[in-house]
Write a protein that holds these residues in place. Structure first.
Motif, PDB file in Angstrom:
ATOM      1  N   LEU A  20       0.851  -1.198  -0.065  1.00  0.00           N
ATOM      2  CA  LEU A  20      -0.456  -0.234   0.084  1.00  0.00           C
ATOM      3  C   LEU A  20       0.768   0.829  -0.122  1.00  0.00           C
ATOM      4  O   LEU A  20       2.033   1.056   0.391  1.00  0.00           O
ATOM      5  CB  LEU A  20      -0.980   0.071   1.388  1.00  0.00           C
ATOM      6  CG  LEU A  20      -2.136   1.713   1.140  1.00  0.00           C
ATOM      7  CD1 LEU A  20      -2.904   1.410   0.190  1.00  0.00           C
ATOM      8  CD2 LEU A  20      -2.538   1.164   2.603  1.00  0.00           C
ATOM      9  N   LEU A  21       0.536   1.796  -0.958  1.00  0.00           N
ATOM     10  CA  LEU A  21       1.124   3.182  -1.030  1.00  0.00           C
ATOM     11  C   LEU A  21       0.798   4.345  -0.744  1.00  0.00           C
ATOM     12  O   LEU A  21      -0.717   4.721  -0.954  1.00  0.00           O
ATOM     13  CB  LEU A  21       1.587   3.621  -2.360  1.00  0.00           C
ATOM     14  CG  LEU A  21       2.833   2.699  -3.007  1.00  0.00           C
ATOM     15  CD1 LEU A  21       3.288   2.965  -4.728  1.00  0.00           C
ATOM     16  CD2 LEU A  21       3.623   2.732  -2.328  1.00  0.00           C
ATOM     17  N   ILE A  22       0.576   5.216  -0.011  1.00  0.00           N
ATOM     18  CA  ILE A  22       0.253   6.146   0.935  1.00  0.00           C
ATOM     19  C   ILE A  22       0.447   7.646   0.860  1.00  0.00           C
ATOM     20  O   ILE A  22       1.655   7.931   1.239  1.00  0.00           O
ATOM     21  CB  ILE A  22      -0.184   6.144   2.577  1.00  0.00           C
ATOM     22  CG1 ILE A  22      -0.315   5.030   3.059  1.00  0.00           C
ATOM     23  CG2 ILE A  22      -0.972   7.329   3.067  1.00  0.00           C
ATOM     24  CD1 ILE A  22      -1.033   4.214   4.124  1.00  0.00           C
ATOM     25  N   ALA A  23       0.065   8.338  -0.941  1.00  0.00           N
ATOM     26  CA  ALA A  23       0.420   9.360  -0.873  1.00  0.00           C
ATOM     27  C   ALA A  23      -0.039  10.792  -1.115  1.00  0.00           C
ATOM     28  O   ALA A  23      -1.543  10.845  -0.696  1.00  0.00           O
ATOM     29  CB  ALA A  23       1.113   8.750  -2.411  1.00  0.00           C
ATOM     30  N   CYS A  24       1.149  12.392  -1.312  1.00  0.00           N
ATOM     31  CA  CYS A  24       0.813  12.917  -1.050  1.00  0.00           C
ATOM     32  C   CYS A  24      -0.523  13.414  -2.881  1.00  0.00           C
ATOM     33  O   CYS A  24       0.359  12.530  -3.802  1.00  0.00           O
ATOM     34  CB  CYS A  24       2.001  13.978  -1.587  1.00  0.00           C
ATOM     35  SG  CYS A  24       0.874  15.858  -1.597  1.00  0.00           S
ATOM     36  N   GLU A  61      -1.491  13.382  11.735  1.00  0.00           N
ATOM     37  CA  GLU A  61      -2.947  12.197  11.714  1.00  0.00           C
ATOM     38  C   GLU A  61      -3.581  11.479  10.740  1.00  0.00           C
ATOM     39  O   GLU A  61      -3.965  10.771  10.844  1.00  0.00           O
ATOM     40  CB  GLU A  61      -3.678  13.488  12.620  1.00  0.00           C
ATOM     41  CG  GLU A  61      -4.630  12.311  13.431  1.00  0.00           C
ATOM     42  CD  GLU A  61      -4.236  11.666  14.436  1.00  0.00           C
ATOM     43  OE1 GLU A  61      -4.701  10.055  14.801  1.00  0.00           O
ATOM     44  OE2 GLU A  61      -2.810  11.677  15.245  1.00  0.00           O
ATOM     45  N   VAL A  62      -3.390  12.594   9.653  1.00  0.00           N
ATOM     46  CA  VAL A  62      -4.316  12.033   8.390  1.00  0.00           C
ATOM     47  C   VAL A  62      -3.976  10.719   8.151  1.00  0.00           C
ATOM     48  O   VAL A  62      -4.138   9.702   7.201  1.00  0.00           O
ATOM     49  CB  VAL A  62      -4.038  13.200   7.505  1.00  0.00           C
ATOM     50  CG1 VAL A  62      -5.400  12.281   6.578  1.00  0.00           C
ATOM     51  CG2 VAL A  62      -5.611  14.053   7.902  1.00  0.00           C
ATOM     52  N   VAL A  63      -2.502  11.019   7.944  1.00  0.00           N
ATOM     53  CA  VAL A  63      -1.225   9.690   7.585  1.00  0.00           C
ATOM     54  C   VAL A  63      -2.025   8.199   8.596  1.00  0.00           C
ATOM     55  O   VAL A  63      -1.691   7.270   7.946  1.00  0.00           O
ATOM     56  CB  VAL A  63      -0.105  10.209   7.223  1.00  0.00           C
ATOM     57  CG1 VAL A  63       0.890   9.016   6.827  1.00  0.00           C
ATOM     58  CG2 VAL A  63       0.526  10.877   6.369  1.00  0.00           C
ATOM     59  N   GLN A  68      -3.297   3.328   9.784  1.00  0.00           N
ATOM     60  CA  GLN A  68      -4.191   1.700  10.782  1.00  0.00           C
ATOM     61  C   GLN A  68      -5.343   1.397   9.304  1.00  0.00           C
ATOM     62  O   GLN A  68      -5.789   0.239   9.847  1.00  0.00           O
ATOM     63  CB  GLN A  68      -4.664   2.789  11.619  1.00  0.00           C
ATOM     64  CG  GLN A  68      -3.331   2.794  12.525  1.00  0.00           C
ATOM     65  CD  GLN A  68      -3.788   4.012  13.407  1.00  0.00           C
ATOM     66  OE1 GLN A  68      -5.315   4.511  13.917  1.00  0.00           O
ATOM     67  NE2 GLN A  68      -3.132   3.842  14.842  1.00  0.00           N
ATOM     68  N   GLN A  69      -6.106   2.182   8.120  1.00  0.00           N
ATOM     69  CA  GLN A  69      -7.266   1.728   7.489  1.00  0.00           C
ATOM     70  C   GLN A  69      -6.536   0.496   6.544  1.00  0.00           C
ATOM     71  O   GLN A  69      -7.376  -0.306   6.354  1.00  0.00           O
ATOM     72  CB  GLN A  69      -7.442   2.902   6.939  1.00  0.00           C
ATOM     73  CG  GLN A  69      -8.952   2.619   5.610  1.00  0.00           C
ATOM     74  CD  GLN A  69     -10.481   1.487   6.753  1.00  0.00           C
ATOM     75  OE1 GLN A  69     -10.603   2.390   7.407  1.00  0.00           O
ATOM     76  NE2 GLN A  69     -10.490   0.717   6.156  1.00  0.00           N
ATOM     77  N   ASP A  73      -7.693  -3.675   6.550  1.00  0.00           N
ATOM     78  CA  ASP A  73      -8.199  -3.870   5.302  1.00  0.00           C
ATOM     79  C   ASP A  73      -6.703  -4.974   4.336  1.00  0.00           C
ATOM     80  O   ASP A  73      -7.136  -5.370   3.519  1.00  0.00           O
ATOM     81  CB  ASP A  73      -7.558  -2.772   4.248  1.00  0.00           C
ATOM     82  CG  ASP A  73      -8.905  -1.869   4.197  1.00  0.00           C
ATOM     83  OD1 ASP A  73      -9.335  -1.906   4.838  1.00  0.00           O
ATOM     84  OD2 ASP A  73      -8.769  -0.560   3.349  1.00  0.00           O
ATOM     85  N   GLY A  74      -6.127  -5.519   5.436  1.00  0.00           N
ATOM     86  CA  GLY A  74      -5.984  -6.124   4.717  1.00  0.00           C
ATOM     87  C   GLY A  74      -3.806  -6.093   4.573  1.00  0.00           C
ATOM     88  O   GLY A  74      -2.684  -7.357   4.866  1.00  0.00           O
TER      89      GLY A  74
END
Length: 211
Positions: A20-24, A61-63, A68-69, A73-74
């Motif tokens: 999972l890539l969490i990106a701007c 906090e958003v990150v 955590q989400q 989601d696995g």
């Protein structure tokens, strides 16, 4: 192994499988282009609103919530595509607490230019204002209007009077973007310079975690 010059907080899980890539959101186009070039089909990209950069204190906090989400989601492998982005180290604290890596650098201008290269320029560019491909496209929405210059153009001197030039750090060769960027420099009454960076350390970091 990841390169410590590219990634920070070596707590993330290693191995193969979906990532999972969490990106701007300002990086979405670039991340997709790099992943296509790498043939990387094991990434899931989730972008957070780019407008968060106008309130950087909200980013950590958003990150954290997104991490955590992602775990709910696995996903066991998560990588953060944010630099410090004005959080004053608070994003690093979130990454350390959550055991994930992020791309190194103080901001996207630095990692697009290459963090070592950007740092070496030092005082030479103290009076430079930077744009990326994204910011050229979104100049009004992310620069001109939030600063109130659409309503109060006299504020230009207050915001940009200490700058001397606008440097467009170009990720792609696009004459239309070049033309717009030069026009933006004129609107800010700054001299104009275009520097092609490509994807810089962003490409290197994504290539490494693709292996």
């Amino acid at each position: 192994m990841t390169d410590p010059d590219i990634l920070t907080h070596k707590g993330g899980a290693a191995g193969t499988g979906p990532v999972l890539l969490i990106a701007c959101g300002a990086l979405a186009r670039e991340v997709l282009a790099i992943n296509r070039a790498n043939g990387a089909d094991h990434f899931t990209l989730r972008c957070l609103p780019a407008i968060l950069h106008n309130t950087p204190e909200k980013i950590p906090e958003v990150v954290r919530n997104s991490i955590q989400q992602g775990r709910a989601d696995g996903f066991t492998r998560i990588f953060i595509l944010y630099a410090d982005c004005g959080t004053g180290g608070l994003l690093d604290a979130v990454c350390a607490a959550e055991g994930v890596d992020r791309i190194a650098g103080p901001h996207c201008y630095s990692f697009f230019d290459g963090n070592e290269t950007f740092a070496a320029r030092g005082d030479e560019e103290m009076r430079a204002f930077y744009l990326t491909d994204f910011l050229v496209r979104q100049f009004d929405a992310f620069v001109w209007e939030p600063l109130g210059l659409d309503r109060h153009p006299d504020l230009r001197e207050m915001y940009f009077g200490h700058y001397e030039r606008l440097i467009y750090l170009a990720q792609t060769h696009d004459p239309d973007l070049d033309r717009i960027a030069e026009h933006c420099a004129g609107r800010l009454d700054l001299s104009y310079e275009r520097r092609f960076t490509g994807y810089g350390d962003l490409a290197e970091s994504l290539t490494q975690i693709s292996k």
